[in-house]
Design a protein around this motif. Structure first.
Motif, PDB file in Angstrom:
ATOM      1  N   LEU A 204       0.674  -1.454  -0.203  1.00 37.56           N
ATOM      2  CA  LEU A 204       0.104  -0.035   0.122  1.00 37.56           C
ATOM      3  C   LEU A 204       0.728   1.618   0.340  1.00 37.56           C
ATOM      4  CD1 LEU A 204      -2.865  -0.949   2.651  1.00 37.56           C
ATOM      5  CD2 LEU A 204      -2.983  -0.654  -0.288  1.00 37.56           C
ATOM      6  N   ALA A 205       2.050   1.391   0.902  1.00 42.03           N
ATOM      7  CA  ALA A 205       2.628   2.315   0.605  1.00 42.03           C
ATOM      8  C   ALA A 205       3.518   2.283  -0.884  1.00 42.03           C
ATOM      9  CB  ALA A 205       3.960   2.255   1.713  1.00 42.03           C
ATOM     10  N   MET A 206       3.695   1.782  -1.254  1.00 41.71           N
ATOM     11  CA  MET A 206       4.282   1.765  -3.035  1.00 41.71           C
ATOM     12  C   MET A 206       3.525   1.891  -3.785  1.00 41.71           C
ATOM     13  SD  MET A 206       6.741  -2.147  -2.584  1.00 41.71           S
ATOM     14  CE  MET A 206       7.182  -1.256  -4.093  1.00 41.71           C
ATOM     15  N   ARG A 207       1.753   1.413  -3.289  1.00 36.24           N
ATOM     16  CA  ARG A 207       0.882   2.329  -4.422  1.00 36.24           C
ATOM     17  C   ARG A 207       0.825   3.824  -4.148  1.00 36.24           C
ATOM     18  NH1 ARG A 207      -3.262   4.141  -2.755  1.00 36.24           N
ATOM     19  NH2 ARG A 207      -5.462   4.774  -4.151  1.00 36.24           N
ATOM     20  N   ASP A 208       1.011   3.903  -3.107  1.00 36.29           N
ATOM     21  CA  ASP A 208       0.788   5.867  -2.698  1.00 36.29           C
ATOM     22  C   ASP A 208       1.904   6.793  -3.747  1.00 36.29           C
ATOM     23  OD1 ASP A 208      -1.390   4.886  -0.954  1.00 36.29           O
ATOM     24  OD2 ASP A 208      -0.777   5.431   0.630  1.00 36.29           O
ATOM     25  N   GLY A 209       3.260   5.509  -4.028  1.00 36.89           N
ATOM     26  CA  GLY A 209       4.594   6.166  -4.080  1.00 36.89           C
ATOM     27  C   GLY A 209       3.952   6.213  -5.740  1.00 36.89           C
ATOM     28  N   LYS A 210       3.426   5.410  -6.272  1.00 40.57           N
ATOM     29  CA  LYS A 210       2.840   5.473  -7.416  1.00 40.57           C
ATOM     30  C   LYS A 210       2.080   7.149  -8.196  1.00 40.57           C
ATOM     31  CE  LYS A 210       3.057   1.778 -10.719  1.00 40.57           C
ATOM     32  NZ  LYS A 210       1.853   0.829 -11.234  1.00 40.57           N
ATOM     33  N   LEU A 211       0.955   6.254  -7.369  1.00 41.15           N
ATOM     34  CA  LEU A 211       0.289   7.612  -7.454  1.00 41.15           C
ATOM     35  C   LEU A 211       1.248   8.787  -7.525  1.00 41.15           C
ATOM     36  CD1 LEU A 211      -3.665   6.816  -5.963  1.00 41.15           C
ATOM     37  CD2 LEU A 211      -3.096   7.069  -8.130  1.00 41.15           C
ATOM     38  N   ALA A 212       1.837   9.043  -6.692  1.00 45.48           N
ATOM     39  CA  ALA A 212       1.812  10.502  -6.308  1.00 45.48           C
ATOM     40  C   ALA A 212       3.156  10.570  -7.226  1.00 45.48           C
ATOM     41  CB  ALA A 212       2.761  10.250  -5.041  1.00 45.48           C
ATOM     42  N   ALA A 213       4.046   9.355  -7.793  1.00 47.04           N
ATOM     43  CA  ALA A 213       4.622  10.465  -9.189  1.00 47.04           C
ATOM     44  C   ALA A 213       3.892  10.423 -10.109  1.00 47.04           C
ATOM     45  CB  ALA A 213       5.324   8.521  -9.626  1.00 47.04           C
ATOM     46  N   VAL A 214       2.488  10.200 -10.489  1.00 45.25           N
ATOM     47  CA  VAL A 214       1.669  10.556 -11.656  1.00 45.25           C
ATOM     48  C   VAL A 214       1.413  11.526 -11.259  1.00 45.25           C
ATOM     49  CG1 VAL A 214      -0.778   9.951 -12.664  1.00 45.25           C
ATOM     50  CG2 VAL A 214       0.825   8.665 -12.130  1.00 45.25           C
ATOM     51  N   SER A 215       0.969  12.497 -10.304  1.00 35.82           N
ATOM     52  CA  SER A 215      -0.061  13.117  -9.432  1.00 35.82           C
ATOM     53  C   SER A 215       1.019  14.478  -9.956  1.00 35.82           C
ATOM     54  CB  SER A 215       0.043  13.481  -7.987  1.00 35.82           C
ATOM     55  OG  SER A 215      -0.998  12.346  -7.756  1.00 35.82           O
ATOM     56  N   ILE A 216       2.853  14.179  -9.081  1.00 41.92           N
ATOM     57  CA  ILE A 216       3.571  15.075  -8.956  1.00 41.92           C
ATOM     58  C   ILE A 216       3.907  15.526 -10.946  1.00 41.92           C
ATOM     59  CG2 ILE A 216       6.635  15.484  -8.840  1.00 41.92           C
ATOM     60  CD1 ILE A 216       6.325  13.639  -6.587  1.00 41.92           C
ATOM     61  N   ASP A 217       3.766  13.871 -12.237  1.00 41.00           N
ATOM     62  CA  ASP A 217       3.791  14.630 -13.240  1.00 41.00           C
ATOM     63  C   ASP A 217       3.137  15.736 -13.586  1.00 41.00           C
ATOM     64  OD1 ASP A 217       5.740  14.362 -15.492  1.00 41.00           O
ATOM     65  OD2 ASP A 217       4.186  13.272 -16.123  1.00 41.00           O
ATOM     66  N   GLN A 218       1.895  15.416 -13.662  1.00 45.52           N
ATOM     67  CA  GLN A 218       0.875  16.004 -13.922  1.00 45.52           C
ATOM     68  C   GLN A 218       1.228  17.712 -13.195  1.00 45.52           C
ATOM     69  OE1 GLN A 218      -2.224  13.950 -12.655  1.00 45.52           O
ATOM     70  NE2 GLN A 218      -2.566  12.747 -14.249  1.00 45.52           N
ATOM     71  N   TYR A 219       1.427  17.585 -12.064  1.00 42.68           N
ATOM     72  CA  TYR A 219       1.221  19.197 -10.813  1.00 42.68           C
ATOM     73  C   TYR A 219       2.773  20.009 -11.879  1.00 42.68           C
ATOM     74  CZ  TYR A 219       3.078  22.047  -7.697  1.00 42.68           C
ATOM     75  OH  TYR A 219       3.244  23.190  -6.717  1.00 42.68           O
ATOM     76  N   LEU A 220       3.850  19.154 -12.295  1.00 41.28           N
ATOM     77  CA  LEU A 220       5.232  19.634 -13.509  1.00 41.28           C
ATOM     78  C   LEU A 220       4.470  20.017 -14.010  1.00 41.28           C
ATOM     79  CD1 LEU A 220       8.019  18.032 -11.174  1.00 41.28           C
ATOM     80  CD2 LEU A 220       6.794  20.144 -10.689  1.00 41.28           C
ATOM     81  N   ARG A 221       3.584  19.538 -14.734  1.00 44.69           N
ATOM     82  CA  ARG A 221       3.587  19.916 -16.459  1.00 44.69           C
ATOM     83  C   ARG A 221       2.463  20.838 -16.353  1.00 44.69           C
ATOM     84  NH1 ARG A 221       4.885  16.141 -19.964  1.00 44.69           N
ATOM     85  NH2 ARG A 221       5.919  13.820 -18.807  1.00 44.69           N
ATOM     86  N   ALA A 222       1.799  20.858 -15.468  1.00 42.59           N
ATOM     87  CA  ALA A 222       0.960  22.171 -15.418  1.00 42.59           C
ATOM     88  C   ALA A 222       1.310  23.590 -15.779  1.00 42.59           C
ATOM     89  CB  ALA A 222      -0.284  22.162 -13.678  1.00 42.59           C
TER      90      ALA A 222
END
Ligand code: FAD
Ligand code: FAD
Ligand code: SF4
Ligand code: SF4
Ligand code: FES
Lengths: 299, 472
Positions: free
Chosen positions: B454-472
């Motif tokens: 579950l900790a890994m799942r959060d890490g993966k999701l966060a990576a997707v969100s961070i990518d979106q955040y940085l591209r915005a």
């Protein structure tokens, strides 16, 4: 600074915590200047670091006595009492520690109380020195007492004198300064300076307790810095726990300074003796190693 | 997709689930070597051939990081073991670790259709097999590095959550630095989970693979102390931060006698042994005290690890004291069975009320009380109620508390505007974003104590969100 972190400066790089300078202050007390740029730029009086000297080493806490953010170095003063501190005191300029992490613990809340007393016992004087300076810089009149078993164990006398309005040295055997315990000197000091608002005491637990009891009788509060056993220094192990006013606190994140009134000293003294037997084994092993190494050398 | 399996479904169902070899209980009680030896190639192929290759593989829904289970099993059957591990790695950069410590029985394997009438596919063991094969035969090839992006991202904490987020962001080309407070990376995988469940060479290797994606790991760096989040995002120029500092601070019970010498939190006990290698004292300098009789309080993975470690350190009697019944234990089933086999004495429906000390302040016993199960509580588990007058004393010299953990307060208290719950966890949205722009969080720090996957799942999701955040 920015360049270093995101350019490949990872934990494989060894010479990070290089010993830049070493001075012997007393037969068993050494002063080190160590490269630790991250710690140096954030250090405040009251902070400590945790160091591990090599791969098989223990993690031990040591107070940051001074820092030089420009050189990127910190000063540690270490008394050789057991395996790790003896091994550290045997290290020389040019060697490196494997790990130094910090600054840890809450900095001393430095206020202008008017007049304060600073009482250091043994190597505790080194831990007290940055606090005394910070208190002086904040406008306090600082009266200092440093105690040691015997003359040659008195450390930082000159530095302490420079930041203090008065300095009294006591030795147990009377070989230097006033003969007796720091509490005797404190008793006189409090008599002569009733305006003393707070006492800061750092040293062996029994000494801090005695100082706090004495000051409490005069209605003066004492702040002590608790030397607990520590591993991580981030609130993860609970090994540094102390009972303050009946509540469990972690010296590494809630301290290391506490108002002495609520401290359960008996419990802490017992806890700090937990590993006495094993410390002896470790220490003897270390001495054997050193002896063997010397033998080797002789041949 | 037509798979490589020539067997008809009916034939597949006749094959029994393959079990791994293990060190015998008598032997392993005396060492810190890995208990489970994994399944060999023949068994792995046989096991893989049990998979029904479902059109709608429900097993994947049970995997928090959505490994293409059917896909990697099929590659195994084609004997393309490297292909299989790389397939896993697309979704999970720590296959050798997850194959060992993931609670499969309540994740992927719980949903596997084979489990309805037969036994589920041994997905975890197959995952481990693929990872071990690659490692043993030195078949890992450094992945091609993607085109570098300008932005720097800081990851705080090098546990499974931080490592996963780091790996995913590095795959996207970001410049990633992981900051770790301790002297070695891995989080609980390093200081908590013992070597007999997760050998350190495997941990080191999988961390090195994250490094080989271009991730930089800086140890001995306590974010909040060495530098604050504001400093990282200001002068250090990190454009986004992922907080994954775990839930490391142990709870104490608040019963009398908890400060006696010989009472440990599981974290202290396990860190001494795992991180500091106290089991090799005096070769290593850090000691650990172990009595002839040891009581461990709790019923989770942490408690199992502590009690089995106590046996290995030479305790004659190792008791596990848990206030509910065996069925309610949150530990992985495999670990409970292993503990039983090794001779751990389970004292169920029992809770400690007091630790007793001798005149030197050292532990000499623990007073306990019996419990009975009442109505189900909010979690659906039956609530334990103390039985009045049922107190009894067990002589022990060491007590280890493994009753749960909360996040340490260092980052929360040095980061203005970071919203936290009354439990001390950091509050995040579905996308792992915190109340601070550019700051994301996950793993145990956001969940309280949870699991590696579950900790890994959060890490993966966060990576997707961070990518979106940085591209915005
Ligand atoms: C916040 C803090 C700041 C400190 N600052 C200094 C300093 O500036 N200079 C200095 O010389 N010492 C300092 N100490 C004490 C120093 O950490 C110990 O002397 C050292 O850990 C002893 O390790 P050893 O292996 O040499 O000795 P050991 O053989 O392990 O122990 C010798 C004695 O030290 C005590 N001790 C053992 N482990 C620890 C530990 N982890 N922490 C504290 N005490 C321990 C034991 O009770 C024992 O009596 C500080 C301690 C704390 C908690
Ligand atoms: C003994 C034990 C056994 C377990 N067994 C299992 C199991 O078999 N299966 C399973 O699925 N789960 C198990 N768990 C739970 C699992 O380990 C955790 O859920 C998981 O590790 C959480 O991952 P994380 O990355 O969020 O945090 P952690 O793994 O806790 O990592 C956090 C890291 O952040 C570092 N850190 C903390 N504060 C700072 C700071 N301020 N600056 C820099 N770094 C910081 C810490 O030192 C640590 O390295 C177990 C837990 C324990 C304690
Ligand atoms: S990571 Fe865990 S849940 Fe996912 S497939 Fe592997 S064992 Fe199953
Ligand atoms: S549910 Fe089970 S049988 Fe079906 S694809 Fe997944 S592992 Fe194979
Ligand atoms: S040193 Fe581990 S919690 Fe304080």
């Amino acid at each position: 600074m920015l360049g270093t972190v995101c350019g490949r400066m990872d934990d494989t790089q060894e010479s990070r915590f290089l010993i830049l300078g070493k001075w012997t202050l007393a037969p068993s007390i050494a002063r080190f200047r160590i490269r630790a740029p991250f710690v140096a730029r954030k250090h405040r009086a009251g902070n400590f670091v945790i160091v591990r000297i090599d791969e098989t080493g223990e993690r031990i806490p040591l107070t940051v006595v001074e820092s030089d953010p420009i050189e990127g170095s910190i000063t540690l003063i270490v008394q050789a009492v057991g395996k790790t501190t003896k091994a550290l005191c045997a290290m020389e300029v040019g060697e490196a520690l494997s790990d130094v992490v910090g600054p840890l613990g809450n900095p001393t809340p430095v206020e202008n109380h008017g007049t304060v007393a600073c009482v250091g016992g043994g190597v505790g004087t080194a831990e007290l020195f940055p606090i005394a300076c910070a208190l002086r810089d904040a406008g306090n009149t600082v009266h200092t007492i440093v105690g040691a078993r015997t003359r040659e164990l008195v450390v930082l006398e000159q530095e302490m004198r420079e930041c203090s309005a008065s300095l009294t040295v006591t030795t147990d055997d009377g070989s230097y300064g006033r003969k007796g315990l720091v509490t005797d000197a404190l008793s006189s000091l409090l008599d002569e300076n009733p305006e003393i608002a707070v006492v800061y005491a750092i040293g062996p637990l029994v000494m801090m307790r005695a100082v706090a009891d004495l000051a409490a009788k005069r209605g003066v509060k004492t702040i002590v810095s608790l030397n607990t056993i520590m591993i991580d220094g981030t609130g993860m192990c609970g090994g540094c726990r102390v009972t303050i006013d009946g509540k469990t606190k972690f010296a590494c994140v809630d301290g290391p300074e506490f108002d002495a009134t609520g401290v359960d000293f008996d419990e802490l003294i017992a806890r700090n003796r937990s590993y006495l037997e094993m410390e002896r084994i470790s220490d003897e092993r270390c001495s054997c190693k050193t002896a063997a190494a010397h033998g080797e050398h002789a041949r | 997709m037509k798979g490589a399996n020539p067997l008809k479904p009916a034939e597949r169902l006749k094959i029994p689930r393959q079990h791994p070899a293990e060190q015998s209980p008598e032997e392993r009680r005396g060492n810190f070597l890995e208990v489970c030896l994994g399944i060999d190639e023949a068994a792995a192929l046989l096991e893989a051939s049990r998979c029904l290759e479902c059109k709608d593989p429900v097993c994947v829904k049970g995997c928090p990081v959505a490994i293409d289970i059917r896909g990697f099993v099929d590659l195994l059957l084609q004997r393309d073991y490297v292909g299989a591990v790389n397939k896993i790695r697309e979704a999970n950069y720590l296959p050798g670790i997850c194959g060992r410590v993931c609670p499969q029985e309540s994740q992927c394997e719980q949903l596997c259709v084979l489990g309805k009438k037969y036994t589920p596919l041994a997905i975890g063991k197959l995952e481990r097999f693929a990872a071990d094969y690659e490692r043993q035969h030195n078949l890992f090839v450094d992945p091609p590095l993607p085109e570098q992006r300008e932005e720097k991202v800081a990851i705080v904490g090098s546990g499974p959550s931080g490592l996963t987020c780091a790996a995913e962001l590095a795959k996207l080309g970001y410049r990633v630095t992981v900051f770790e407070a301790l002297h070695a990376p891995g989080g609980v995988l390093r200081y908590g989970i013992p070597e007999f469940r997760l050998p350190r060479d495997i941990l080191d290797l999988e961390i090195d693979r994250v490094r080989s994606l271009g991730v930089e790991i800086v140890t001995n760096f306590v974010v909040g102390r060495t530098a604050t989040i504001d400093e990282l995002m200001g002068e250090w120029d990190f454009k986004a931060v992922y907080l994954a500092t775990g839930a490391g601070t142990p709870y104490f019970m608040g019963i009398p006698g908890e400060s006696l010498v010989g009472v440990y939190s599981a974290n202290e006990f396990l860190s001494r042994v795992n991180l500091m290698k106290a089991y090799r004292f005096p070769e290593y300098d850090t000691p650990v005290r172990i009595g002839r009789q040891v009581a461990v309080i709790g019923g989770g993975n942490t408690a199992m690890d502590a009690v089995r470690t106590a046996l290995r350190l030479g305790a004659d009697d190792a008791y596990l004291i848990y206030r509910r019944s065996r069925d309610e234990m949150p530990a992985r089933v495999e670990e409970i069975i292993h503990a039983e086999e090794e001779g751990v004495q389970f004292m169920l429906l029992t809770t400690p009320t007091r630790v007793l000390g001798d005149s030197n302040n050292w532990v000499c016993g623990i007073e306990c009380q019996r419990m009975e199960l009442g109505e189900p509580d909010a979690s659906g588990r039956r609530r334990p109620i103390p039985v009045p007058g049922s107190e009894f004393v067990v002589p022990v010299q060491t007590v280890v508390l493994a009753i749960g953990q909360m996040p340490n307060p260092i980052i929360q208290s040095t980061t203005p505007g970071l919203k936290t719950s009354s439990w001390g966890t950091v509050v995040t949205g579905e996308d792992q974003a915190t109340s601070r722009p550019g700051v994301f969080a996950g793993g145990d720090l956001a969940r309280g104590g949870a699991t590696v996957i579950l900790a890994m799942r959060d890490g993966k999701l966060a990576a997707v969100s961070i990518d979106q955040y940085l591209r915005a």
